[in-house]
Design a protein around this motif. Structure first.
Motif: not given
Ligand SMILES: Nc1nc2c(ncn2[C@@H]2O[C@H](COP(=O)(O)OP(=O)(O)OP(=O)(O)O)[C@@H](O)[C@H]2O)c(=O)[nH]1
Ligand SMILES: Nc1nc2c(ncn2[C@@H]2O[C@H](COP(=O)(O)OP(=O)(O)OP(=O)(O)O)[C@@H](O)[C@H]2O)c(=O)[nH]1
Ligand SMILES: [Mg+2]
Ligand SMILES: [Mg+2]
Lengths: 291, 273
Positions: B86, B254, B88
Motif C-alpha cells: 500500500k 520497488e 509503496t
Molecule cells: N517487487 C516488488 N515489491 C513491491 C511492490 N510493491 C511493494 N513492494 C515491496 O513490498 C514491501 C511492502 O511494501 P509496503 O508498501 O510497505 O506495504 P504495505 O502494504 O504498506 O505494508 P503494511 O503497511 O505493513 O501493511 C516493500 O518491501 C516494498 O518495496 C512491487 O510491485 N514489486
C-alpha cells in the motif's frame, strides 16, 4: 466441509469393508479441489494424492469410521507427515553467538518476525542483538530500531556500508558485548532477482549463520514452490517461519514449502504484536489446510 | 505447451486447466473457463489458446480502469491486508499525479505500525509531495480528517490516504477502517476512489480480502503488486468476475516508476505464458 462432501460421494458408491479404486478416485477428486482451494501447489497436490491413493486403495475401513472418514484420515495423516515435526528447536552452536539469518519475499513479515524472535529469546534468558541489514527499504532501519527499543534489544546499524560488511561489524560488536544471539533482518527480495539473491548469498557468507529461516506469508499461492526453491538454491535454509496465520488463509503454502525444501517450520507468526510468535503444530495446520 | 499441435484430447485440456491453476486462477474458475473454451470446439492448440484468451478477458470487469478523481480535493483511500504494498503504491501514484500537474498531499493514517509514518515521509520527500502524520497510536480517522481539512484550505487537489495493513478477519480493525472512510465521506461528500492493494503472490485468500474490504468500505479499484516476480496474479480473474471490481494498476517493482495501468489483454497473455 470436506468430510460431508466425501460422505455424499461415498454414499453414492457401493464400498463395503474396503476402499475400492473407483471409490478412492471419486473421493480424491474432491480432496484435490479442497487442497487446491487451500493454495497447495498443483504439482505437490498431484504427488501427494498419488501417495494417498497407494495407501487408500484396498485399505480396510475401520469399524468406527465411514469410508469417507477413513479416506480423510489417510489424507490428514499424509498432510501431517508432510508438515513435519513440531518442536523443531533452534540450532545450538558450539560457540556463541547463535547467528540467525532472516530472508524472504517483500512484505512477508521478516522485520516483525526478527523482533518477535529477539523478544522470545530474551524472555528465555538469552542476550540477543538485532541487525538492521535492510539498507534498501525506506525507514526499514527505523522500523527495526523502534521495535528494538520496544523490547529492550540492541539494534546494530551502519548506514555507511553494504550488507555483508555490516554483518561482519555486527558479529564483532556482538562478541565484544557478549551478546549470544544475533538476528539479521534482510531486505525483501524476489527469488528470481539474481543481483539481490547474490547479495543475500554474500550476506550469508559473511554471517556464517547457524539458522537460515525463510519467512513465508501463509496466504502465498501457487508460487510458494518456486519461492522456497529459489531461496534454497542460493542460501541453505535451515527452517521456515509461516506468518499471518492469525488470518483466515488456509495456508497450503506450508505444504508446498515443506515438500520442496524438507526444512522444518520452526515458528509461526500469529499477529502484529511483538509476542505473537507461536510454536508450529502440524496437526492443527493439517486440519486448517483440509478445511 | 499450450501451442502444441497435438490433438485436443483430455490430457490437452487437463494441462490447460493445470496451467491456469498454477497461475493462481483458482480451481473453480479454471475449470469453468476451460470448459467454456472446450465447448467452442477449437480446431487446434493455437485456436484453443485464442479461445481461452477470449474467455478469460470476457470474464473480467467492464468497469472503467482509469483512476476516479472526484471532487476538489479528490480523495483516494488505500486499503488492504498487511504487507501488500500500500505505502509503496501510494508513492508511485503520487509521482504519477505530480507528473500530471496535480497538487497532492498524503495522509499517513497508519498510526499503528512501527515507522509507518517515517516510511511514508521518506517517499513523500523523494516524490516531492506533502505528508500529514499523526502521533503514534492516535486515531487514524483524525489524521485523515486533518489532511482533508488542510488540503481544502491550502488548495491541494488530491488527498491520498495510507492506512495500516489489517487482516480482513479482524472485525475491530475493519470497523476502524470503516470509521476512516465515514469521516472522509462526511468531509468530502464521497470518496472518489477506494483502492484495495492485493499482493500478486497471494492465492485464493485474495477473493475473501476483496469481499470483506468491499463490504467494509466499498472498493472501486484494485492495485495488484509484485507482478515483477514469478507470480502471475491469476486470482485477478476471479476477483473481477465475481465482484466486478476492476484492477486499475499493477505494481512491477520497488521503484517509484514501477506502476503500470492494467491491461486485461496483456495480463491474460502473460497468464498463459
Ligand atoms: N517487487 C516488488 N515489491 C513491491 C511492490 N510493491 C511493494 N513492494 C515491496 O513490498 C514491501 C511492502 O511494501 P509496503 O508498501 O510497505 O506495504 P504495505 O502494504 O504498506 O505494508 P503494511 O503497511 O505493513 O501493511 C516493500 O518491501 C516494498 O518495496 C512491487 O510491485 N514489486
Ligand atoms: N496479522 C499479522 N501481521 C503480520 C504478521 N507478521 C507481520 N505482520 C505484518 O505484516 C506487515 C509486513 O511486515 P514486515 O515485518 O514489515 O515485513 P517484511 O518482510 O520485513 O517486509 P520487507 O522488509 O518490505 O520485505 C506489517 O504490517 C506487519 O505488522 C503476523 O504474523 N500477523
Ligand atoms: Mg522488513
Ligand atoms: Mg504501509
Amino acid at each position: 466441509a470436506l468430510s460431508d462432501q466425501l460422505n455424499d460421494t461415498f454414499a453414492r458408491l457401493r464400498s463395503k469393508g474396503r476402499l475400492s479404486e473407483t471409490d478412492v478416485d471419486a473421493a480424491l477428486r474432491e480432496v484435490r479441489i479442497a487442497l487446491l482451494e487451500a493454495d497447495v501447489n498443483v504439482s505437490v497436490v498431484k504427488s501427494m494424492l498419488a501417495r494417498v491413493k497407494e495407501r487408500a486403495v484396498g485399505a480396510e475401513v475401520m469399524k468406527s469410521l465411514t469410508p469417507a472418514q477413513q479416506l480423510i484420515k489417510i489424507v490428514h495423516e499424509e498432510l501431517i507427515v508432510t508438515l513435519g515435526e513440531d518442536e523443531a528447536p533452534l540450532a545450538r552452536p558450539a560457540a556463541p553467538p547463535l547467528v540467525i539469518l532472516i530472508a524472504g519475499l517483500q512484505g512477508s513479515g521478516k522485520t516483525t518476525t526478527a523482533a518477535k524472535l529477539a523478544r522470545h529469546l530474551k524472555s528465555k534468558g538469552r542476550r540477543p542483538m538485532l541487525v538492521a541489514a535492510d539498507l534498501q527499504r525506506p525507514a526499514a532501519i527505523d522500523q527495526l530500531e523502534k521495535l528494538g527499543v520496544r523490547i529492550g534489544v540492541p539494534v546494530y546499524t551502519d548506514r555507511g556500508v553494504k550488507a555483508p560488511k555490516l554483518v561482519k561489524g555486527a558479529l564483532k560488536a556482538a562478541r565484544s558485548d557478549s551478546l549470544n544471539v544475533v538476528i539479521i533482518d534482510t531486505a525483501g527480495r524476489l527469488q528470481i532477482d539474481e543481483d539481490l539473491m547474490k547479495e543475500l548469498a554474500a550476506v550469508h557468507k559473511a554471517a556464517d549463520p547457524d539458522e537460515v529461516l525463510l519467512v513465508l506469508d501463509a496466504m502465498t499461492g501457487q508460487e510458494a514452490v518456486n519461492v522456497a526453491n529459489g531461496f534454497l538454491d542460493y542460501i541453505d535454509l535451515t527452517g521456515l517461519i509461516l506468518t499471518k496465520l492469525d488470518g483466515d488463509a488456509r495456508g497450503g503454502a506450508a505444504i508446498s514449502a515443506r515438500e520442496v525444501t524438507g526444512r522444518p517450520i520452526k515458528f509461526v507468526g500469529v499477529g502484529e504484536g511483538i509476542d505473537d510468535l507461536d510454536a508450529f503444530y502440524p496437526e492443527r495446520m493439517a486440519s486448517r489446510i483440509l478445511g | 505447451s499450450l501451442m502444441g499441435s497435438g490433438r485436443l484430447d483430455d490430457s490437452f485440456w487437463d494441462d490447460l486447466e493445470e496451467t491456469l491453476i498454477a497461475a493462481d486462477v483458482g480451481v473453480t474458475t479454471a475449470a469453468a473457463v476451460t470448459e467454456e473454451t472446450r465447448s467452442r470446439r477449437p480446431q487446434d492448440g493455437a485456436a484453443a489458446r485464442a479461445a481461452l484468451e477470449v474467455a478469460l478477458v470476457g470474464a473480467m470487469s467492464d468497469e472503467d480502469r482509469s483512476l476516479r478523481l472526484i471532487g476538489n480535493p479528490a480523495v483516494v483511500l488505500v486499503v488492504g491486508v498487511n504487507g501488500t504494498g500500500k505505502t509503496t503504491s501510494i508513492a508511485k501514484l503520487a509521482a504519477r499525479m505530480r507528473a500530471d500537474q496535480r497538487r497532492v498531499i498524503l495522509a499517513a493514517a497508519d498510526t499503528f505500525r512501527a515507522a509507518a509514518d517515517d516510511q511514508l515521509r521518506v517517499w513523500a520527500d523523494r516524490v516531492g509531495v506533502e505528508v500529514v502524520t499523526g502521533e503514534s497510536g492516535s486515531d487514524p480517522a483524525a489524521v485523515a480528517y486533518e489532511t482533508y481539512q488542510r488540503a481544502a484550505a491550502e488548495g491541494y487537489d488530491t488527498v491520498i490516504v495510507d492506512t495500516a495493513g489489517r487482516l480482513q478477519s479482524k472485525s475491530n480493525l475493519m470497523d476502524e477502517l470503516g470509521k476512516v472512510a465515514r469521516v472522509l465521506r462526511r468531509e468530502a461528500g464521497e470518496i472518489g476512489e477506494v483502492l484495495l492493494v492485493l499482493d500478486g503472490t497471494t492465492g485464493q485468500n485474495s477473493i475473501g480480502q476483496a469481499r470483506s474490504f468491499a463490504e467494509a468500505v466499498g472498493v472501486t479499484g484494485i492495485v495488484m503488486t509484485k507482478l515483477d516476480g514469478t507470480a502471475r496474479g491469476g486470482i485477478a480473474v476471479a476477483v473481477e468476475h465475481d465482484l466486478g471490481i476492476p484492477v486499475k494498476f499493477i505494481g512491477v517493482g520497488e521503484g517509484v516508476d514501477d506502476l503500470i495501468p492494467f491491461d486485461p489483454t496483456e495480463f491474460v497473455e502473460a497468464l498463459l505464458e
